[in-house]
Design a protein around this motif. Structure first.
Motif, PDB file in Angstrom:
ATOM      1  N   UNK A  18       1.981 -30.004   4.611  1.00 34.73           N
ATOM      2  CA  UNK A  18       1.971 -28.862   5.679  1.00 34.73           C
ATOM      3  C   UNK A  18       0.835 -28.994   6.499  1.00 34.73           C
ATOM      4  N   UNK A  19       1.215 -29.174   7.743  1.00 34.29           N
ATOM      5  CA  UNK A  19       0.091 -29.575   8.756  1.00 34.29           C
ATOM      6  C   UNK A  19      -0.075 -28.359   9.766  1.00 34.29           C
ATOM      7  N   UNK A  20      -1.226 -27.719   9.705  1.00 37.42           N
ATOM      8  CA  UNK A  20      -1.621 -26.584  10.551  1.00 37.42           C
ATOM      9  C   UNK A  20      -2.366 -26.868  11.813  1.00 37.42           C
ATOM     10  N   UNK A  21      -1.662 -26.513  13.170  1.00 38.56           N
ATOM     11  CA  UNK A  21      -2.534 -26.807  14.257  1.00 38.56           C
ATOM     12  C   UNK A  21      -2.721 -25.424  14.610  1.00 38.56           C
ATOM     13  N   UNK A  22      -4.142 -25.386  14.855  1.00 42.18           N
ATOM     14  CA  UNK A  22      -4.709 -24.279  15.337  1.00 42.18           C
ATOM     15  C   UNK A  22      -4.793 -24.158  16.964  1.00 42.18           C
ATOM     16  N   UNK A  23      -4.046 -23.493  17.582  1.00 34.62           N
ATOM     17  CA  UNK A  23      -3.992 -23.580  18.984  1.00 34.62           C
ATOM     18  C   UNK A  23      -2.808 -24.200  19.761  1.00 34.62           C
ATOM     19  N   UNK A  44      -0.008 -28.821  21.524  1.00 32.92           N
ATOM     20  CA  UNK A  44       1.393 -29.234  21.609  1.00 32.92           C
ATOM     21  C   UNK A  44       1.607 -30.886  21.331  1.00 32.92           C
ATOM     22  N   UNK A  45       0.445 -31.487  22.001  1.00 33.04           N
ATOM     23  CA  UNK A  45       0.526 -33.001  21.723  1.00 33.04           C
ATOM     24  C   UNK A  45       0.392 -33.294  20.347  1.00 33.04           C
ATOM     25  N   UNK A  46      -0.456 -32.510  19.359  1.00 32.03           N
ATOM     26  CA  UNK A  46      -0.668 -32.757  18.116  1.00 32.03           C
ATOM     27  C   UNK A  46       0.276 -32.393  17.268  1.00 32.03           C
ATOM     28  N   UNK A  58       5.804 -37.595  12.538  1.00 30.68           N
ATOM     29  CA  UNK A  58       5.442 -38.488  11.102  1.00 30.68           C
ATOM     30  C   UNK A  58       5.902 -37.662   9.836  1.00 30.68           C
ATOM     31  N   UNK A  59       6.631 -36.684  10.031  1.00 29.03           N
ATOM     32  CA  UNK A  59       7.287 -36.086   8.930  1.00 29.03           C
ATOM     33  C   UNK A  59       6.644 -35.025   8.272  1.00 29.03           C
ATOM     34  N   UNK A  60       5.460 -34.334   9.033  1.00 24.25           N
ATOM     35  CA  UNK A  60       4.814 -33.232   8.342  1.00 24.25           C
ATOM     36  C   UNK A  60       5.438 -31.843   8.707  1.00 24.25           C
ATOM     37  N   UNK A  61       5.555 -30.911   7.697  1.00 24.57           N
ATOM     38  CA  UNK A  61       6.002 -29.666   8.127  1.00 24.57           C
ATOM     39  C   UNK A  61       4.766 -28.870   9.082  1.00 24.57           C
ATOM     40  N   UNK A  62       4.981 -28.526  10.271  1.00 31.12           N
ATOM     41  CA  UNK A  62       4.092 -28.118  11.132  1.00 31.12           C
ATOM     42  C   UNK A  62       4.182 -26.567  11.198  1.00 31.12           C
ATOM     43  N   UNK A  63       2.941 -25.923  11.203  1.00 27.86           N
ATOM     44  CA  UNK A  63       2.638 -24.684  11.527  1.00 27.86           C
ATOM     45  C   UNK A  63       1.696 -24.415  12.663  1.00 27.86           C
ATOM     46  N   UNK A  64       1.836 -23.613  13.273  1.00 27.69           N
ATOM     47  CA  UNK A  64       1.004 -23.212  14.587  1.00 27.69           C
ATOM     48  C   UNK A  64       0.466 -21.749  14.525  1.00 27.69           C
ATOM     49  N   UNK A  65      -0.790 -21.851  14.680  1.00 20.55           N
ATOM     50  CA  UNK A  65      -1.420 -20.393  14.726  1.00 20.55           C
ATOM     51  C   UNK A  65      -2.003 -20.384  16.055  1.00 20.55           C
ATOM     52  N   UNK A  66      -1.981 -18.857  16.588  1.00 19.85           N
ATOM     53  CA  UNK A  66      -2.118 -18.582  17.977  1.00 19.85           C
ATOM     54  C   UNK A  66      -2.850 -17.259  18.151  1.00 19.85           C
ATOM     55  N   UNK A  67      -3.424 -17.028  19.346  1.00 17.94           N
ATOM     56  CA  UNK A  67      -3.798 -15.495  19.832  1.00 17.94           C
ATOM     57  C   UNK A  67      -3.289 -15.410  21.001  1.00 17.94           C
ATOM     58  N   UNK A  83       0.291 -14.508  23.071  1.00 16.82           N
ATOM     59  CA  UNK A  83       1.693 -14.209  23.027  1.00 16.82           C
ATOM     60  C   UNK A  83       2.542 -15.080  23.450  1.00 16.82           C
ATOM     61  N   UNK A  84       2.274 -15.732  24.776  1.00 16.59           N
ATOM     62  CA  UNK A  84       3.190 -16.656  25.439  1.00 16.59           C
ATOM     63  C   UNK A  84       3.042 -17.871  24.667  1.00 16.59           C
ATOM     64  N   UNK A  85       2.193 -18.356  24.438  1.00 19.20           N
ATOM     65  CA  UNK A  85       1.810 -19.689  23.612  1.00 19.20           C
ATOM     66  C   UNK A  85       2.429 -19.839  22.226  1.00 19.20           C
ATOM     67  N   UNK A  86       2.390 -18.597  21.678  1.00 16.42           N
ATOM     68  CA  UNK A  86       3.166 -18.397  20.263  1.00 16.42           C
ATOM     69  C   UNK A  86       4.525 -18.527  20.492  1.00 16.42           C
ATOM     70  N   UNK A  87       4.926 -17.769  21.547  1.00 20.98           N
ATOM     71  CA  UNK A  87       6.526 -17.714  21.671  1.00 20.98           C
ATOM     72  C   UNK A  87       6.995 -19.196  22.082  1.00 20.98           C
ATOM     73  N   UNK A  88       6.312 -19.921  22.976  1.00 17.22           N
ATOM     74  CA  UNK A  88       6.471 -21.297  23.025  1.00 17.22           C
ATOM     75  C   UNK A  88       6.612 -22.178  21.976  1.00 17.22           C
ATOM     76  N   UNK A  89       5.862 -22.274  20.982  1.00 17.92           N
ATOM     77  CA  UNK A  89       5.490 -22.847  19.804  1.00 17.92           C
ATOM     78  C   UNK A  89       6.887 -22.489  18.834  1.00 17.92           C
ATOM     79  N   UNK A  90       7.121 -21.208  18.969  1.00 17.54           N
ATOM     80  CA  UNK A  90       8.469 -20.879  18.122  1.00 17.54           C
ATOM     81  C   UNK A  90       9.792 -21.580  18.771  1.00 17.54           C
ATOM     82  N   UNK A  91       9.714 -21.476  20.183  1.00 17.11           N
ATOM     83  CA  UNK A  91      10.995 -21.840  20.991  1.00 17.11           C
ATOM     84  C   UNK A  91      11.077 -23.371  20.602  1.00 17.11           C
TER      85      UNK A  91
END
Length: 419
Positions: free
Chosen positions: A209-214, A220-222, A229-238, A240-248
């Motif tokens: 589980x690989x967490x990307x903050x931001x 986005x690149x990270x 590379x097969x990681x389960x990626x989680x994104x954290x954001x502050x 709303x639009x960037x968070x929505x983009x990550x979900x999409x």
């Protein structure tokens, strides 16, 4: 030449690496060839506060080819490649003040050397050089024609300076040019950050589980490369639009307090302070790896981690410090919270930096050509210059594209024709 580097005898290896990087920097090489003929910087002094890498060395060669008297200092104490610094001094006539691992006092001494160079043009990677000039050296306000800024963090600081009315000369936000941020931040940071984490830890990312903050361009690149590379990626954001983009884009999004509980690896790429704090350390899994690929070493609150650690073991592996907590858990911090891609690896690939540094070179030329015409503001490079850089890069890759017909140009510039 009054340089301050680790060892001039490292120059042979440095020269070899500079020329190796140069073969993957065809756009910058083309600009350098033109600069040699036209000398756009003849008689000008340039002070550059950048990461001292093989790719940066080729930018310095390009500026000196244009006639500039160049001094280079480090923008990060752990990003300097000492052999590159040696070769720049010995082989290419660039005065370098940078030593890998330099302490805070030495870092600011080197910044002072860059200021004492009395520059007409400055280049920054984080705005430290400009900040020092604005705070302490009013005698340079009228001398500096313009400054170039390479990073998101630096542009944020500079726009704050403009807003507060303290900016005393124009700045070009090189970071905000598409030929920089879309390639350097996304492809460069994405790959080089993973390279640094893997070199430092030898971790297998697949299944982790690989967490990307931001979730800006770096995030986005990270996130994309970690998923590749097969990681389960989680994104954290502050945001709303960037968070929505990550979900999409197919990533899980959650607050850091929740993400820290399940993370095997966390990397911050926000440009903000204390993204990972005491409450996050308190819930991390045993063995969690924490790293940063934002600009400054403030994204991880190491003061808080030092406070709650019962024992700290430095360099359990090179560039890996272990923080043992009272309940038996251990948290591993890479590169003392500094840029993991430069401290633990070699930074961005040369082919990516070819775009960024071509942009830097042409931005400097644009600023000099427009001497006296720019206000004390933060500017973005004109679109036609970006198009020129992109076209040259495509040509170097043997890629051709279509051109608009006269009919298409007319249609796009008119409003009369409807459905």
């Amino acid at each position: 030449m009054a340089y301050d580097i680790k060892d001039i005898n490292l120059a042979d290896k440095g020269r070899q690496r500079i020329l190796w990087a140069d073969k993957d920097m065809p756009v910058l090489a083309q600009i350098r060839k033109r600069f040699e003929e036209e000398k756009p910087f003849q008689g000008l002094k340039m002070s550059c506060c950048l990461h001292v890498t093989a790719e940066t060395a080729n930018l310095m060669r390009t500026l000196t080819a244009g006639g500039a008297d160049v001094l280079l200092c480090a923008s990060n104490p752990l990003s300097t490649q000492d052999d590159i610094a040696a070769s720049l001094c010995r082989d290419f006539g660039v005065e370098v003040h940078a030593i890998r691992g330099e302490d805070n006092e030495t870092y600011y001494k080197h910044l002072a050397s860059a200021i004492a160079h009395n520059p007409n043009v400055t280049m920054d990677d984080g705005a430290d050089l400009v900040s020092e000039i604005l705070k302490k050296h009013p005698e340079l306000y009228d001398r500096v024609l313009c400054s170039m800024e390479e990073t998101t963090t630096g542009v944020i600081r500079l726009r704050a300076m403009e807003k507060d009315g303290v900016l005393k000369f124009p700045v070009i936000a090189v970071n905000d040019v598409q030929t920089k941020f879309m390639f350097d931040n996304r492809y460069g940071t994405g790959q080089s950050t993973l390279d640094g984490i893997i070199r430092a830890t030898d971790v297998l990312l697949a299944g982790k589980t690989f967490v990307v903050a931001g979730y800006g361009w770096c995030g986005k690149g990270l996130a994309s490369r970690a998923r590749g590379m097969g990681a389960n990626v989680v994104v954290t954001e502050v945001d709303n639009i960037k968070a929505l983009e990550a979900v999409m884009d197919g990533f899980r999004v959650m607050p850091m307090l929740e993400a820290a509980k399940i993370a095997d690896v966390i990397c911050t790429v926000t440009g903000d302070i204390h993204v990972i704090r005491e409450e996050h350390f308190n819930v991390m899994k045993n063995g969690c790896v924490v790293s940063n690929s934002g600009h400054f070493d403030v994204e991880i609150d190491l003061v808080a981690l030092n406070k709650i650690a019962s024992k700290i073991e430095e360099n359990v592996k090179p560039n890996v410090n272990a923080y043992y907590l009272s309940d038996g858990r251990v948290v591993y911090v890479l590169a003392e919270g500094r840029l993991v891609n430069l401290a633990c690896a070699e930074g961005h690939p040369a082919s990516v930096m070819d775009m960024s540094f071509a942009t830097q070179a042409l931005a400097s030329e644009y600023a000099v050509k427009n001497k006296g015409k720019l206000d004390k503001k933060v500017y973005v490079l004109p679109h036609e210059v970006e198009q020129q850089i992109a076209a040259t890069k495509l040509e170097s890759m043997n890629v051709s594209i279509d051109t608009l017909t006269e009919e298409q140009v007319s249609y796009l510039n008119s409003w009369e024709t409807g459905t």
